[in-house]
Design a protein around this motif. Sequence first.
Motif, mmCIF file in Angstrom:
data_model
loop_
_atom_site.group_PDB
_atom_site.id
_atom_site.type_symbol
_atom_site.label_atom_id
_atom_site.label_comp_id
_atom_site.label_asym_id
_atom_site.label_seq_id
_atom_site.Cartn_x
_atom_site.Cartn_y
_atom_site.Cartn_z
ATOM 1 N N GLN A 107 16.905 11.794 -27.176
ATOM 2 C CA GLN A 107 17.614 10.734 -27.880
ATOM 3 C C GLN A 107 19.037 11.166 -28.226
ATOM 4 O O GLN A 107 19.993 10.384 -28.102
ATOM 5 C CB GLN A 107 16.857 10.344 -29.148
ATOM 6 N N ALA A 108 19.192 12.416 -28.652
ATOM 7 C CA ALA A 108 20.526 12.920 -28.993
ATOM 8 C C ALA A 108 21.420 12.961 -27.758
ATOM 9 O O ALA A 108 22.590 12.529 -27.806
ATOM 10 C CB ALA A 108 20.412 14.316 -29.613
ATOM 11 N N VAL A 109 20.884 13.450 -26.640
ATOM 12 C CA VAL A 109 21.660 13.520 -25.396
ATOM 13 C C VAL A 109 22.055 12.129 -24.931
ATOM 14 O O VAL A 109 23.218 11.873 -24.577
ATOM 15 C CB VAL A 109 20.851 14.255 -24.309
ATOM 16 N N ALA A 110 21.083 11.197 -24.934
ATOM 17 C CA ALA A 110 21.369 9.828 -24.475
ATOM 18 C C ALA A 110 22.433 9.172 -25.336
ATOM 19 O O ALA A 110 23.365 8.529 -24.833
ATOM 20 C CB ALA A 110 20.085 9.005 -24.478
ATOM 21 N N ARG A 111 22.317 9.343 -26.667
ATOM 22 C CA ARG A 111 23.278 8.715 -27.570
ATOM 23 C C ARG A 111 24.687 9.260 -27.331
ATOM 24 O O ARG A 111 25.662 8.502 -27.280
ATOM 25 C CB ARG A 111 22.865 8.948 -29.020
#
Length: 476
Positions: A107-111
């Motif tokens: 989620q952090a990478v995608a955001r």
Amino acid sequence: MAHILIVEDETIIRSALRRLLERNQFQVSEAGSVQEAQDRYDIPSFDLIISDLRLPGAPGTELIDLAAGKPVLIMTSYASLRSAVDSMKQGAVDYIAKPFDHDEMLQAVARILIEREQSQQQASPERPATRSEALPVHDNDIGIIGSCAPMQDLYGKIRKVSPTDSTVLIQGESGTGKELVARALHNLSRRVKAPLISVNCAAIPETLIESELFGHEKGAFTGASASRTGLVEAADGGTLFLDEIGELPLEAQARLLRVLQEGEIRRVGSVQSQKVNVRLIAATHRDLKTLAKTGQFREDLYYRLNVISLRLPPLRERGNDVLEIARVFLVRQSNRMGREAMHFSQEAELAIRHYSWPGNVRELENAIERAVILSERNEIEPDLLGIDIELEDLDLSEHFLAPLDTPLGSPHAGHEPTEDLSLEDYFQHFVLEHQDHMTETELARKLGISRKCLWERRQRLGIPRRKTGATSTDLS
């Protein structure tokens, strides 16, 4: 395909993170130190750098300047959270605390990658959009998908409240996206350049919650071999988001009240207080007012939290938003798995629109990920979604002729739940029946799942832990 550089000196962590990212269609390179990364790669050529904070030789923050504007995500342990916050002040795009789970990292990478892509689009508006960019993803500056009337009202309140330092209480069922609202409040505030520290109060054992939130001094208790910065202190100057605050023990509630009233904290084992400048945002799926009346939540803290109250509607009350969100998730999952453009059949859209989604947006996202994995064609059929709904009970032609902004709770939603118990129903009945006399470990063992899985299902189904002697003494 985004190209990510991992800089981590522990081989096991580096290899595991590489496998995770490669399984999710990212191109990955790796190094064991800043010097090795410099020697082997052109660092600014990467789309994202993920680096441990503490590395042999130079610290991971050295990569911020070497990346020449490319985002750097810092990994750190809770013990060095203050250093992580300092790294953000130096220019790191975000940090993630170890140990993290796979979903949290993805989620952090995608955001980060989405935010970078959006900033590039704004810088070059003439660039043609790809199929994933052509789909509207969220509402302007808020960052949340949906355009129904209740959400528009919520967006207006977020914009009004964000510039203030007022405490905000976000209420809504599990899986509705309360953390997205908290992030929007922070991103639109004057504190946006300072850290947003997110804490799930239900995920931290009661015996550790005060130490995690407020820190402790060396020797404060058995095992406290060094002083430790708490999460409240780490959020100094920024925003502290306390998710599931209804699970916070009464002792920790008293300490939190002091933060709100006096603007100061005292570490466990310390006799000295120190000032903090923190904006508090809290969230819960429980009725705090009722808990306050029954003595399970401090009434004075409830009134301090309830300065501004925002209600996030469940998915079943958001009308046609459910299809908008489903289509965005479908594009996202298709791209992530390298599939051609996919779409829902009419029957699948009917099922999505009329299913009640008790797990809300989280359940919808999981259902679509499952469907994309299992589908052998580019059209998603309703059976792949894994939801319990009988299409024969619904009139297909009536659905597509009628307006789709009627909430699912209305008489026209028309689907009666099945009388047979689903696996989720069985889980809920079993936990509610036995949690008064069984520990969390015993419950998990009987159900054949891990304690982490038990906690996650509690969160998804909105089943609070009972504050009984059985659970409070279960420290295993």
